[in-house]
Design a protein around this motif. Structure first.
Motif, mmCIF file in Angstrom:
data_model
loop_
_atom_site.group_PDB
_atom_site.id
_atom_site.type_symbol
_atom_site.label_atom_id
_atom_site.label_comp_id
_atom_site.label_asym_id
_atom_site.label_seq_id
_atom_site.Cartn_x
_atom_site.Cartn_y
_atom_site.Cartn_z
ATOM 1 N N UNK A 68 0.847 -1.199 0.000
ATOM 2 C CA UNK A 68 0.000 0.000 0.000
ATOM 3 C C UNK A 68 0.877 1.240 0.000
ATOM 4 N N UNK A 69 0.647 2.127 -0.961
ATOM 5 C CA UNK A 69 1.306 3.435 -0.970
ATOM 6 C C UNK A 69 0.264 4.488 -0.611
ATOM 7 N N UNK A 70 0.578 5.259 0.429
ATOM 8 C CA UNK A 70 -0.331 6.277 0.944
ATOM 9 C C UNK A 70 0.229 7.659 0.626
ATOM 10 N N UNK A 99 3.867 2.072 2.776
ATOM 11 C CA UNK A 99 4.723 3.137 2.249
ATOM 12 C C UNK A 99 3.971 4.465 2.314
ATOM 13 N N UNK A 100 4.624 5.491 2.815
ATOM 14 C CA UNK A 100 4.075 6.840 2.790
ATOM 15 C C UNK A 100 5.009 7.694 1.942
ATOM 16 N N UNK A 101 4.504 8.129 0.807
ATOM 17 C CA UNK A 101 5.322 8.922 -0.117
ATOM 18 C C UNK A 101 5.178 10.407 0.191
ATOM 19 N N UNK A 102 6.201 11.180 -0.117
ATOM 20 C CA UNK A 102 6.168 12.617 0.133
ATOM 21 C C UNK A 102 6.096 13.372 -1.195
ATOM 22 N N UNK A 103 5.182 14.334 -1.275
ATOM 23 C CA UNK A 103 4.955 15.065 -2.521
ATOM 24 C C UNK A 103 6.042 16.060 -2.851
ATOM 25 N N UNK A 104 5.876 16.725 -3.988
ATOM 26 C CA UNK A 104 6.852 17.704 -4.447
ATOM 27 C C UNK A 104 6.755 19.008 -3.685
ATOM 28 N N UNK A 105 7.905 19.651 -3.417
ATOM 29 C CA UNK A 105 7.917 20.877 -2.610
ATOM 30 C C UNK A 105 8.753 21.975 -3.263
ATOM 31 N N UNK A 180 6.782 9.514 -10.577
ATOM 32 C CA UNK A 180 7.363 9.088 -9.304
ATOM 33 C C UNK A 180 6.634 7.876 -8.715
ATOM 34 N N UNK A 181 5.320 7.958 -8.557
ATOM 35 C CA UNK A 181 4.600 6.895 -7.865
ATOM 36 C C UNK A 181 4.572 5.585 -8.650
ATOM 37 N N UNK A 182 4.242 5.574 -9.953
ATOM 38 C CA UNK A 182 4.347 4.311 -10.687
ATOM 39 C C UNK A 182 5.744 3.700 -10.615
ATOM 40 N N UNK A 183 6.771 4.549 -10.671
ATOM 41 C CA UNK A 183 8.138 4.039 -10.573
ATOM 42 C C UNK A 183 8.439 3.524 -9.169
ATOM 43 N N UNK A 184 7.803 4.110 -8.169
ATOM 44 C CA UNK A 184 7.984 3.618 -6.808
ATOM 45 C C UNK A 184 7.379 2.224 -6.664
ATOM 46 N N UNK A 185 6.184 2.010 -7.237
ATOM 47 C CA UNK A 185 5.611 0.656 -7.234
ATOM 48 C C UNK A 185 6.579 -0.321 -7.901
ATOM 49 N N UNK A 186 7.100 0.040 -9.074
ATOM 50 C CA UNK A 186 8.023 -0.840 -9.790
ATOM 51 C C UNK A 186 9.263 -1.125 -8.961
ATOM 52 N N UNK A 187 9.827 -0.086 -8.362
ATOM 53 C CA UNK A 187 11.038 -0.232 -7.569
ATOM 54 C C UNK A 187 10.826 -1.177 -6.404
ATOM 55 N N UNK A 193 9.447 -8.856 -1.812
ATOM 56 C CA UNK A 193 8.520 -9.893 -2.251
ATOM 57 C C UNK A 193 7.100 -9.367 -2.098
ATOM 58 N N UNK A 194 6.577 -8.808 -3.196
ATOM 59 C CA UNK A 194 5.260 -8.176 -3.215
ATOM 60 C C UNK A 194 4.276 -9.090 -3.933
ATOM 61 N N UNK A 195 3.066 -9.198 -3.397
ATOM 62 C CA UNK A 195 1.979 -9.865 -4.108
ATOM 63 C C UNK A 195 1.428 -8.868 -5.115
ATOM 64 N N UNK A 196 1.773 -9.028 -6.379
ATOM 65 C CA UNK A 196 1.418 -8.017 -7.386
ATOM 66 C C UNK A 196 -0.091 -7.933 -7.629
ATOM 67 N N UNK A 197 -0.844 -8.933 -7.185
ATOM 68 C CA UNK A 197 -2.293 -8.873 -7.324
ATOM 69 C C UNK A 197 -2.945 -8.092 -6.187
ATOM 70 N N UNK A 198 -2.122 -7.635 -5.218
ATOM 71 C CA UNK A 198 -2.676 -6.921 -4.065
ATOM 72 C C UNK A 198 -1.871 -5.643 -3.816
ATOM 73 N N UNK A 199 -1.912 -4.743 -4.790
ATOM 74 C CA UNK A 199 -1.294 -3.430 -4.666
ATOM 75 C C UNK A 199 -2.399 -2.382 -4.567
ATOM 76 N N UNK A 200 -2.227 -1.421 -3.666
ATOM 77 C CA UNK A 200 -3.297 -0.488 -3.332
ATOM 78 C C UNK A 200 -2.763 0.940 -3.244
#
Length: 556
Positions: A68-70, A99-105, A180-187, A193-200
């Motif tokens: 989960x990315x918040x 995961x808690x991502x930080x926006x652009x500043x 940034x965020x799509x690349x963070x999921x990929x990274x 070990x991520x369950x790719x069917x359960x990304x939120x």
């Protein structure tokens, strides 16, 4: 054979029969410390981004876990959001990577912090529906460095970074080229070990807007989303191409990003939740995407009835539930409480899985053939260090709300010690001035100066803002000589009117810095340091303003 769009729908998760799809990171050692928050940075398109990640104590490199990315609200650091949202604290209990991502500043103007997300038209005014704000909400300092020319419009409505925080360069549309965020999921898929069917995805306020945008652009990847008190700007509403379960949460007193009217208290136009789900001239609506049929019905939760909490399911939706919830609160997390908000978000999200998502955003085609996905990893991933949940790391370089507030000029001219009834912004228990009304703010009330409207129906004040301005609000208050509180004008009525801006109801409130509440994860109370900026007897509470790192002074 199922059509590809049907195959890519989300389906109900069943723990006894679910077959996890392990990412390419399975079998690798975690670069992140288990059972601690790790602060990390990575680059996308030459911009450095910060994220905080918590990998549960029981993590094993051979067992795929949900991810989960918040996304924090405007002005909210990842550290403050990690604590206040109450999600990461449940990582060990629920067994997921948080995961808690930080926006652009990239904004050097005063009044920050400026953490933000480029989504739903925040940087594209005027758009298909015209300008996204009123002329009285014109703030040139909202122009971020990355937004060339945004100040050329009048009104100047753009208000977030223009960096590629999400899948599209403009922050809207369907041109999925990275971000940034799509690349963070990929990274993270490549590292863990991520369950790719359960990304939120989840988020609040501006982060809720980002969550809605991700639900559209990453529809074949995300199993479900939880956008809290977010929306699309007017003219920018969209819906996913395949089914994505969604639960929307709004407070009934939220005038910052309102659920049921377009115009906010600070002069910005949004899309109502009814139109996001049911559709309008710009979007077919989420209910159509999820195939919803039949009448709406009560959607039960364990918080039903608490502070008026009630949820509605928008019919029978084979592509995933479409749910809207409301509670008797403002622009804040459920029940003003991290301990309620965290499980509310997770209990919905983890009901869903996206079995067609094989990883890196690639979904199996209807004929079962798997091609080669486009992988976009973050560059220069660096571990800054480890810390406790919600506690900033010394090297995190987070700009705190209190530091930003301390840099402001003193604004109030009649600063004195102790309460004086003749000054503005006083305690209603002691009586208000003739030019004030008792207005609800946060969980309390305050004597708020009335501003009214001009002959052309425009407000007699400059509404909103993230820093002091000559907005016509009174600048006298019984505050300490050390106070940096400043007055803001907002469209807010004295009797919980549904559409105060359009009704010409404008009042002034005192703004204060807000971070302290996030330490105990229990309320919207901004803490004693913030209270010290308010008049004697008042306290600083969040839930009224666009900048989630700022509160208002109120008497409880």
């Amino acid at each position: 054979m199922l059509a590809s769009s049907t195959l890519a729908n989300s389906v109900r998760y069943n723990a006894s029969s679910h077959v996890a799809i392990g990412s390419s990171g399975c079998g690798k050692s975690s670069p992140y410390t288990l059972g601690k928050t790790t602060v990390a940075t990575g680059t996308y398109a030459g911009v450095k981004w910060t994220y905080r990640i918590y990998v549960p104590k029981a993590y094993k490199s051979t067992t795929p876990l949900p991810l989960l990315i918040h996304h924090p609200g405007w002005g909210m650091s990842a550290a403050s959001e990690e604590s206040g949202a109450g999600i990461t604290a449940l990582s060990d209990t629920y067994g997921f990577i948080s995961v808690t991502a930080q926006g652009g500043d990239d904004n050097s103007n005063r009044g920050g912090p400026w953490y933000s997300w480029n989504a739903v038209g925040t940087t594209q005014s005027p758009g298909p529906g015209g300008y996204t704000c009123t002329k009285k909400a014109n703030y040139p300092e909202y122009c971020y460095t990355s937004c060339d020319g945004c100040g050329n419009h009048n009104p100047q409505c753009d208000w977030t970074t223009c960096e590629e925080t999400g899948p599209t360069p403009t922050g809207t549309g369907l041109s999925n080229v990275g971000g940034f965020i799509p690349s963070l999921y990929d990274t993270l898929e490549s590292q863990l070990c991520v369950d790719t069917s359960r990304e939120y995805a989840s988020g609040e306020s501006n982060g809720g807007m980002m969550t809605y945008q991700l639900g559209v652009d990453l529809a074949t990847r995300l199993a479900a989303i939880s956008p809290e008190f977010g929306s699309f700007h007017k003219g920018f509403a969209m819906a996913p191409a395949v089914g994505v379960p969604v639960i929307d949460l709004h407070g009934t007193k939220d005038t910052t990003v309102p659920a049921n009217v377009s115009l906010s208290a600070d002069g910005y136009y949004y899309t109502t939740t009814d139109e996001i789900f049911g559709g309008n001239q710009y979007s077919r609506g989420w209910m159509t995407s999820n195939g919803c049929k039949g009448s709406s019905s009560h959607y039960p939760t364990k918080w039903d009835g608490q502070q008026g909490m009630y949820c509605v399911s928008m019919g029978d939706c084979p592509g995933g539930d479409v749910v809207r919830c409301s509670w008797n609160g403002g622009h804040n997390w459920l029940l003003n409480s991290a301990t309620a908000n965290g499980p509310f978000v997770l209990d919905f999200l983890f009901q869903w899985t996206k079995p067609a998502h094989l990883g890196y955003g690639y979904t199996v085609a209807a004929d079962g053939v798997r091609g080669e996905p486009r992988i976009a990893l973050l560059g220069d991933v660096t571990i800054v260090g480890t810390t406790e949940i919600g506690v900033p790391h010394p090297d995190e370089s987070s700009i705190t709300a209190q530091a930003a507030f301390a840099a402001l000029d003193s604004t109030l001219s009649a600063v004195v010690e102790g309460p004086i009834r003749q000054l503005h912004y006083g305690n209603p228990k002691h009586g208000c001035r003739a030019d004030e009304e008792v207005v609800e703010a946060g969980t309390g009330t305050v004597c708020a100066p009335k501003m009214g409207i001009n002959d052309d129906k425009s407000p007699k004040c400059l509404v909103g803002g993230a820093a002091p301005s000559a907005n016509s609000c009174p600048v006298d208050a019984a505050v300490s000589v050390h106070s940096k509180a400043w007055p803001v004008c907002v469209g807010k009525g004295a009797h919980e009117e549904m559409d105060p801006y359009d009704e010409g109801l404008f009042h002034c409130l005192l703004v204060c810095p807000c971070t302290g509440a996030l330490d105990d994860m229990s309320s919207q109370d901004c803490g004693p340091v913030a209270h010290a900026h308010c008049p004697s007897g008042a306290r600083c509470e969040m839930g009224e303003l666009r900048n989630r790192a700022q509160g208002v002074c109120t008497y409880v």
